[in-house]
Design an enzyme around this catalytic site. Structure first.
Site, PDB file in Angstrom:
ATOM      1  N   CYS A   1       0.831  -1.205   0.000  1.00 12.07           N
ATOM      2  CA  CYS A   1       0.000   0.000   0.000  1.00 12.07           C
ATOM      3  C   CYS A   1       0.871   1.263   0.000  1.00 12.07           C
ATOM      4  O   CYS A   1       1.668   1.488   0.912  1.00 12.07           O
ATOM      5  CB  CYS A   1      -0.917  -0.017   1.230  1.00 12.07           C
TER       6      CYS A   1
ATOM      7  N   CYS B   1       0.386   3.551   3.009  1.00 17.03           N
ATOM      8  CA  CYS B   1       1.054   3.000   4.193  1.00 17.03           C
ATOM      9  C   CYS B   1       2.542   3.355   4.183  1.00 17.03           C
ATOM     10  O   CYS B   1       3.121   3.678   5.225  1.00 17.03           O
ATOM     11  CB  CYS B   1       0.888   1.485   4.235  1.00 17.03           C
TER      12      CYS B   1
END
Length: 440
Positions: free
Chosen positions: A61, A64
């Site tokens: 991600c 993230c």
């Protein structure tokens, strides 16, 4: 074996005991390093720390990855607090069962565990702002302050961005419910023991007394009762905002929760000397008329907002009006504009005229202002929907073009979960991501 125990080296026994405890329990670093958790250590970490912020992330991600260095920066600051907050992370893509237990449906998702009880964290995610926000959430609903020194430490720790309510000679229980209700918007404390010097500093000679302090705007006000909940709440609500509110995206969001009508003054430029002097007059008027919110905005600072009230470049400013917070606003007959001379008297006559009903009802230009303010909160969601629809259309198009009856598939990490990555927050990079809203 018994003989060995009798003659064993005490140091060796202590070492064996320590090694045994390390094998049978988890040891976590408390030096401000972000702690990497897995299924075997998660529950132990939640039980070991009174306050721990957990980042549920996925390695693939992008959001993230951008959040990770912010958490690395915030971690040592939070760990060094008097009541430390530790930061940990869990690969929720790998440990899906654990992620499912905590209803993780987007990446990244942050949850703050206080004494094992989780709460979604949806605040800012830039390191400095995140640190301040977490300190607030992890603090008691009402802090009990035992001395003058603890009051000073409390004020220093609270910072300047939120209002602070300090009760002298009050019981903690008197503010317990309201402290919990308004915890995200203000700091609360009660002082048990204080000196005459502290009384002189806050300029009071009787107690109990509740003071509102707003360091960012250098404002302070006092409440001496009655101390029933309804009266306390009125005082708190009236002091959650500064006396004169600078109209910005952030303050508009705060105004959504305030039911009072807004006396709004529109000037050419907020920073001009004549505008600064007018704001001093408005502050005095606000002190005596707490049933209104007093706001101001410069055409130079936010022309789009000002134009909805028919205040465009070249208009005769300052303009004063009463806004209902939605699609209606009111002018007072004969006082649609403030002249340069004796503005304090004009503001007083404006308020008097409004209360007497000598008003001209107007409608804001464009859509309902509730819709406008909701759009501030929801633009990110709209962008997410647009992106998702675009992706779906592209997928279906490619599937139709394949011609062999098979469906084309976009590249993604192997065994990618059904969790959806969170898109960027349209409220501005300074705010970071809103994990709880699943809009970043």
């Amino acid at each position: 074996m018994a003989a060995l125990n009798r003659h064993a080296n005490p140091v060796l026994l202590l070492l064996c005991s320590t090694l045994f405890s390390l094998v049978t329990s988890h040891e976590f670093r408390t030096d401000g390093t972000v702690i990497e958790l897995d299924e075997s250590s998660f529950d132990s970490a939640i039980g070991s720390f009174d306050r721990i912020l957990v980042d549920f992330y996925a390695p693939w991600c992008g959001h993230c990855k951008r959040l990770s260095p912010e958490l690395d920066s915030a971690a040592p600051v939070l760990a060094a607090l008097k009541e430390p907050v530790f930061i940990a992370k869990l690969n929720a893509d790998k440990y899906r069962k654990l992620a499912s237990k905590y209803e993780i449906d987007g990446f990244p998702t942050l949850k703050l565990f206080v004494h094992g009880v989780p709460e979604d964290y949806t605040g800012p995610r830039k390191a400095e702002l995140l640190t301040n926000h977490i300190r607030k959430l992890a603090s008691p609903n009402v802090s009990v302050l035992e001395s003058d020194a603890s009051v000073k430490d409390f004020l220093k720790g609270a910072g300047s961005d939120l209002p602070i309510f300090i009760g002298f000679g009050m019981e903690e229980i008197a503010l317990a419910k309201l402290g919990g209700q308004y915890k995200k918007k203000a700091w609360f404390g009660v002082v048990k023991d204080f000196s005459e010097e502290m009384m002189d500093l806050y300029d009071f000679n009787k107690f109990p007394a509740l003071f509102s302090v707003y360091p960012k705007y250098n404002e302070r006000s006092a409440f001496y009762g009655p101390f029933e909940e309804a009266f306390l709440e009125d005082f708190i609500k009236q002091n959650l905002l500064p006396l004169t509110v600078p109209i910005q995206y952030e303050t508009l969001k705060l105004l959504r929760d305030d039911k009072r009508k807004i006396v709004l003054v529109i000037v050419e430029d907020e920073t001009e000397d004549k505008s600064v002097n007018l704001l001093k007059i408005l502050r005095s008027a606000a002190t005596a008329n707490r049933d209104f919110v007093f706001g101001f905005i410069g055409l130079k600072q936010w022309a789009e907002f000002a134009e909805t009230f028919d205040a465009a470049k070249g208009s005769d400013l300052p303009k004063i009006l009463v806004w209902d917070g939605d699609e209606e606003y009111y002018l007072v007959e004969g006082l649609e504009r403030l002249q340069e001379e004796d503005q304090a008297s004009q503001v007083s006559r404006f308020l008097e005229g409004y209360r007497e009903g000598k008003t001209i009802k107007m409608m804001v230009k464009g859509p309902s202002f509730k819709s406008f303010m909701n759009s501030i909160m929801g633009v990110g969601l709209v962008l997410v929907i647009i992106v998702m629809v675009s992706v779906m259309v592209a997928i279906f198009y490619l599937a139709g073009e394949s011609g062999d009856g098979t469906h084309s598939r976009h590249a993604r990490p192997e065994n990618e979960p059904v969790y959806k990555p969170i898109s960027d927050n349209s409220e501005g990079a300074e705010e970071g991501y809103q994990g709880g809203n699943k809009e970043d």
